[in-house]
Structure formats: C-alpha cells, structure tokens
Design a protein around this motif. Structure first.
Motif, PDB file in Angstrom:
ATOM      1  N   ALA A   1      24.559  90.783  52.526  1.00  0.00           N
ATOM      2  CA  ALA A   1      25.631  91.765  52.660  1.00  0.00           C
ATOM      3  C   ALA A   1      26.064  91.940  54.114  1.00  0.00           C
ATOM      4  O   ALA A   1      27.188  92.315  54.378  1.00  0.00           O
ATOM      5  CB  ALA A   1      25.190  93.106  52.081  1.00  0.00           C
ATOM      6  N   MET A   2      25.143  91.680  55.043  1.00  0.00           N
ATOM      7  CA  MET A   2      25.458  91.872  56.460  1.00  0.00           C
ATOM      8  C   MET A   2      26.162  90.659  57.062  1.00  0.00           C
ATOM      9  O   MET A   2      26.675  90.739  58.169  1.00  0.00           O
ATOM     10  CB  MET A   2      24.176  92.170  57.241  1.00  0.00           C
ATOM     11  CG  MET A   2      23.532  93.483  56.853  1.00  0.00           C
ATOM     12  SD  MET A   2      21.937  93.742  57.646  1.00  0.00           S
ATOM     13  CE  MET A   2      22.446  94.091  59.322  1.00  0.00           C
ATOM     14  N   GLY A   3      26.163  89.557  56.348  1.00  0.00           N
ATOM     15  CA  GLY A   3      26.799  88.359  56.863  1.00  0.00           C
ATOM     16  C   GLY A   3      25.986  87.652  57.939  1.00  0.00           C
ATOM     17  O   GLY A   3      26.536  86.887  58.716  1.00  0.00           O
ATOM     18  N   LEU A   4      24.697  87.924  57.999  1.00  0.00           N
ATOM     19  CA  LEU A   4      23.819  87.293  58.986  1.00  0.00           C
ATOM     20  C   LEU A   4      23.059  86.141  58.346  1.00  0.00           C
ATOM     21  O   LEU A   4      22.685  86.231  57.171  1.00  0.00           O
ATOM     22  CB  LEU A   4      22.783  88.285  59.511  1.00  0.00           C
ATOM     23  CG  LEU A   4      23.256  89.470  60.313  1.00  0.00           C
ATOM     24  CD1 LEU A   4      22.084  90.382  60.626  1.00  0.00           C
ATOM     25  CD2 LEU A   4      23.928  89.022  61.583  1.00  0.00           C
ATOM     26  N   PRO A   5      22.774  85.098  59.109  1.00  0.00           N
ATOM     27  CA  PRO A   5      21.872  84.074  58.588  1.00  0.00           C
ATOM     28  C   PRO A   5      20.498  84.692  58.308  1.00  0.00           C
ATOM     29  O   PRO A   5      20.049  85.579  59.031  1.00  0.00           O
ATOM     30  CB  PRO A   5      21.784  83.060  59.734  1.00  0.00           C
ATOM     31  CG  PRO A   5      22.988  83.314  60.582  1.00  0.00           C
ATOM     32  CD  PRO A   5      23.288  84.775  60.434  1.00  0.00           C
TER      33      PRO A   5
END
Length: 110
Positions: A1-5
């Motif tokens: 959801a955070m768009g982080l790897p």
C-alpha cells in the motif's frame, strides 16, 4: 500500500528479510515483536489519514500510505535531523513519530 519495495520496508522496520520471506511462503504468523512493528506503522498511516480528513483538505485521491512513505524518508528538524523512518523500528521511535504528527496537526512544527 505504501508503494515501497519489500526490501526497503523490511529494512526500515528492522526485520530480517529471510525471516519475513519464509513466513510469507509458509503462511506462518509473525512474532509478536514483528507484528507490533507492522501494526505500529499501520497506526501511523491511519493517524495521517484521520488528520487530513478531519482537516477537510484531503483530495478525493489522497493516499495516506503513499504520503507517509514519501514523508518518512526525509530528515525532520523536530526529530533532531533524523528521518521518521530511522525511528520506526522501535516502539519509542514510533511514538516519537506519532507525537510529531500530532504536533504538525496543531501547527507546532508547521
């Protein structure tokens, strides 16, 4: 959801990649310690979402998780020059970040 790897997110939380990957593969539960870190970050994201919505300034497409992911990476003077992500691996650190968010809401560190 955070768009982080995934690697970056686990590093921020101080979680061992191999342990988390094994638990995902085996569909095993996280330890209480690991779970508290994840829940703590989710609470911070919820805090951001509530703050923006209460202020009535949230655009319809506001994404609190992605906003938090971007914000947590930058150093903050109110945290002694540390980035919020530097504090997310401990309960005390997450509390400091939460306090800062409340202060931002009130305009203390605007």
């Amino acid at each position: 959801a955070m768009g982080l790897p995934r690697d970056q997110f686990m590093r921020v939380l101080g979680l061992a990649r191999s342990t988390v990957e094994r638990k995902i593969t085996q569909r095993g539960p996280l330890s209480q310690f690991e779970g508290e870190k994840l829940v703590g970050v989710e609470r911070l994201i919820g805090q951001v979402d509530a703050m923006v919505r209460e202020a009535g300034t949230a655009p319809d497409d506001f994404d609190a998780a992605r906003w938090f992911a971007r914000w947590m990476a930058d150093p903050v003077p109110a945290l002694g020059g540390l980035a919020p992500q530097d504090l997310l691996d401990t309960a005390d650190g997450r509390e400091a970040v939460s306090t800062l968010l409340y202060q931002m809401k009130s305009g203390v560190y605007a």
